[in-house]
Write a protein that holds these residues in place. Structure first.
Motif, short mmCIF file in Angstrom:
data_model
loop_
_atom_site.label_atom_id
_atom_site.label_comp_id
_atom_site.label_asym_id
_atom_site.label_seq_id
_atom_site.Cartn_x
_atom_site.Cartn_y
_atom_site.Cartn_z
N GLN A 139 0.82 -1.22 0.00
CA GLN A 139 0.00 0.00 0.00
C GLN A 139 0.86 1.27 0.00
O GLN A 139 0.59 2.21 -0.73
N THR A 140 1.89 1.29 0.82
CA THR A 140 2.71 2.49 0.94
C THR A 140 3.54 2.79 -0.31
O THR A 140 3.98 3.92 -0.49
N ALA A 141 3.76 1.81 -1.17
CA ALA A 141 4.54 2.00 -2.38
C ALA A 141 3.70 2.58 -3.52
O ALA A 141 4.23 3.04 -4.52
N ARG A 142 2.38 2.58 -3.36
CA ARG A 142 1.49 3.04 -4.43
C ARG A 142 1.37 4.56 -4.47
O ARG A 142 1.47 5.22 -3.43
N LYS A 143 1.10 5.08 -5.65
CA LYS A 143 0.92 6.54 -5.75
C LYS A 143 -0.42 6.92 -5.12
O LYS A 143 -1.37 6.13 -5.12
N GLY A 144 -0.48 8.10 -4.59
CA GLY A 144 -1.72 8.58 -3.97
C GLY A 144 -1.93 8.08 -2.55
O GLY A 144 -2.92 8.43 -1.92
N TYR A 145 -1.01 7.26 -2.04
CA TYR A 145 -1.16 6.74 -0.67
C TYR A 145 -0.99 7.88 0.33
O TYR A 145 -0.05 8.66 0.25
N ASN A 146 -1.92 7.98 1.27
CA ASN A 146 -1.85 9.01 2.30
C ASN A 146 -2.13 8.35 3.65
O ASN A 146 -3.27 7.98 3.93
N GLU A 147 -1.10 8.22 4.46
CA GLU A 147 -1.23 7.57 5.76
C GLU A 147 -1.93 8.51 6.74
O GLU A 147 -1.63 9.70 6.79
N LYS A 148 -2.85 7.96 7.52
CA LYS A 148 -3.55 8.77 8.52
C LYS A 148 -2.57 9.22 9.60
O LYS A 148 -1.63 8.50 9.92
N ARG A 149 -2.82 10.38 10.18
CA ARG A 149 -1.98 10.91 11.25
C ARG A 149 -2.00 9.94 12.43
O ARG A 149 -3.05 9.53 12.89
N GLY A 150 -0.84 9.55 12.92
CA GLY A 150 -0.77 8.65 14.06
C GLY A 150 -0.88 7.17 13.71
O GLY A 150 -0.86 6.33 14.59
N PHE A 151 -1.00 6.83 12.41
CA PHE A 151 -1.15 5.44 12.00
C PHE A 151 0.13 4.66 12.28
O PHE A 151 1.22 5.13 11.97
N GLU A 152 -0.01 3.47 12.88
CA GLU A 152 1.15 2.66 13.24
C GLU A 152 1.07 1.26 12.63
O GLU A 152 1.42 0.28 13.27
N GLY A 153 0.56 1.17 11.43
CA GLY A 153 0.55 -0.10 10.72
C GLY A 153 -0.40 -1.13 11.30
O GLY A 153 -0.16 -2.33 11.23
N GLY A 154 -1.48 -0.71 11.90
CA GLY A 154 -2.45 -1.63 12.48
C GLY A 154 -2.32 -1.78 13.98
O GLY A 154 -3.24 -2.19 14.66
N GLN A 155 -1.14 -1.47 14.50
CA GLN A 155 -0.95 -1.48 15.96
C GLN A 155 -1.78 -0.34 16.55
O GLN A 155 -1.96 0.68 15.90
N GLN A 156 -2.27 -0.53 17.78
CA GLN A 156 -3.07 0.52 18.44
C GLN A 156 -2.22 1.79 18.56
O GLN A 156 -1.16 1.75 19.18
N PRO A 157 -2.65 2.90 17.98
CA PRO A 157 -1.85 4.13 18.01
C PRO A 157 -1.60 4.63 19.43
O PRO A 157 -2.43 4.42 20.32
N LEU A 158 -0.49 5.30 19.61
CA LEU A 158 -0.08 5.79 20.92
C LEU A 158 -1.15 6.69 21.56
O LEU A 158 -1.45 6.55 22.73
N GLN A 159 -1.76 7.57 20.77
CA GLN A 159 -2.75 8.48 21.33
C GLN A 159 -4.03 7.76 21.77
O GLN A 159 -4.80 8.31 22.55
N ARG A 160 -4.24 6.54 21.33
CA ARG A 160 -5.40 5.75 21.79
C ARG A 160 -5.02 4.81 22.93
O ARG A 160 -5.90 4.32 23.63
N ARG A 161 -3.71 4.54 23.08
CA ARG A 161 -3.26 3.67 24.17
C ARG A 161 -3.18 4.42 25.49
O ARG A 161 -3.33 3.84 26.55
N LEU A 162 -2.94 5.72 25.42
CA LEU A 162 -2.78 6.52 26.62
C LEU A 162 -4.14 7.01 27.13
O LEU A 162 -5.05 7.22 26.34
N PRO A 163 -4.28 7.24 28.44
CA PRO A 163 -5.55 7.72 28.98
C PRO A 163 -5.81 9.17 28.59
O PRO A 163 -4.88 9.93 28.32
N LYS A 164 -7.08 9.53 28.56
CA LYS A 164 -7.46 10.91 28.25
C LYS A 164 -7.07 11.80 29.42
O LYS A 164 -7.29 11.45 30.56
N VAL A 165 -6.52 12.95 29.10
CA VAL A 165 -6.18 13.94 30.13
C VAL A 165 -6.49 15.34 29.62
O VAL A 165 -6.64 15.54 28.42
N GLY A 166 -6.60 16.29 30.53
CA GLY A 166 -6.69 17.68 30.12
C GLY A 166 -8.06 18.29 30.12
O GLY A 166 -8.24 19.38 29.60
N PHE A 167 -9.07 17.65 30.70
CA PHE A 167 -10.38 18.29 30.76
C PHE A 167 -10.91 18.27 32.18
O PHE A 167 -10.92 17.23 32.82
N THR A 168 -11.33 19.42 32.66
CA THR A 168 -12.02 19.49 33.93
C THR A 168 -13.29 20.29 33.71
O THR A 168 -13.27 21.35 33.07
#
Length: 131
Positions: free
Chosen positions: A35-64
């Motif tokens: 997929q990555t070798a093809r033209k027009g390929y655009n990887e989503k921000r934070g995509f880690e090849g199917g592994q759970q992305p870091l921003q989804r592995r960490l707990p939510k913080v910053g809202f009160t």
């Protein structure tokens, strides 16, 4: 007046896919197949090849919440509050400990509604009544 560019300020452009002699031939710096070798390929921000992305592995913080919830006192458990003649912020503080940051108090329990007539402070409410 010298209009020449400073030494090392510019570089030659990377000419991709111009044959094996260029060093950027064959796969044109795109690696192997897939997929990555093809033209027009655009990887989503934070995509880690199917592994759970870091921003989804960490707990939510910053809202009160801006809505301050009242400090709840169960009059069935804290009998001293139910026995007060006049219920105000100071009178509750004399019989029950709570943090300095508390601004509102809510009385709950079966006998809480009976105490509504004793309340002399607008910061104190009873369960079942509108705040």
């Amino acid at each position: 007046m010298n209009l020449t560019k400073a030494a090392g300020s510019t570089r030659k452009i990377k000419r991709i896919g111009r044959g094996q002699g260029s060093g950027h031939g064959k796969t044109a710096t795109k690696g192997g197949k897939g997929q990555t070798a093809r033209k027009g390929y655009n990887e989503k921000r934070g995509f880690e090849g199917g592994q759970q992305p870091l921003q989804r592995r960490l707990p939510k913080v910053g809202f009160t919440s801006k809505i301050q919830k009242p400090y709840v006192i169960n009059v069935e458990k804290v009998k001293a509050v139910a026995e007060l003649n006049e219920i105000s912020f100071e009178s509750i503080k004399s019989v029950h400990k709570f943090a300095k940051s508390v601004e509102k108090i809510k009385l709950i329990g079966k006998s809480a509604k009976a105490l509504a007539s004793k309340i002399k402070d607008e910061k104190i409410s009873v369960s079942g009544s509108k705040e």
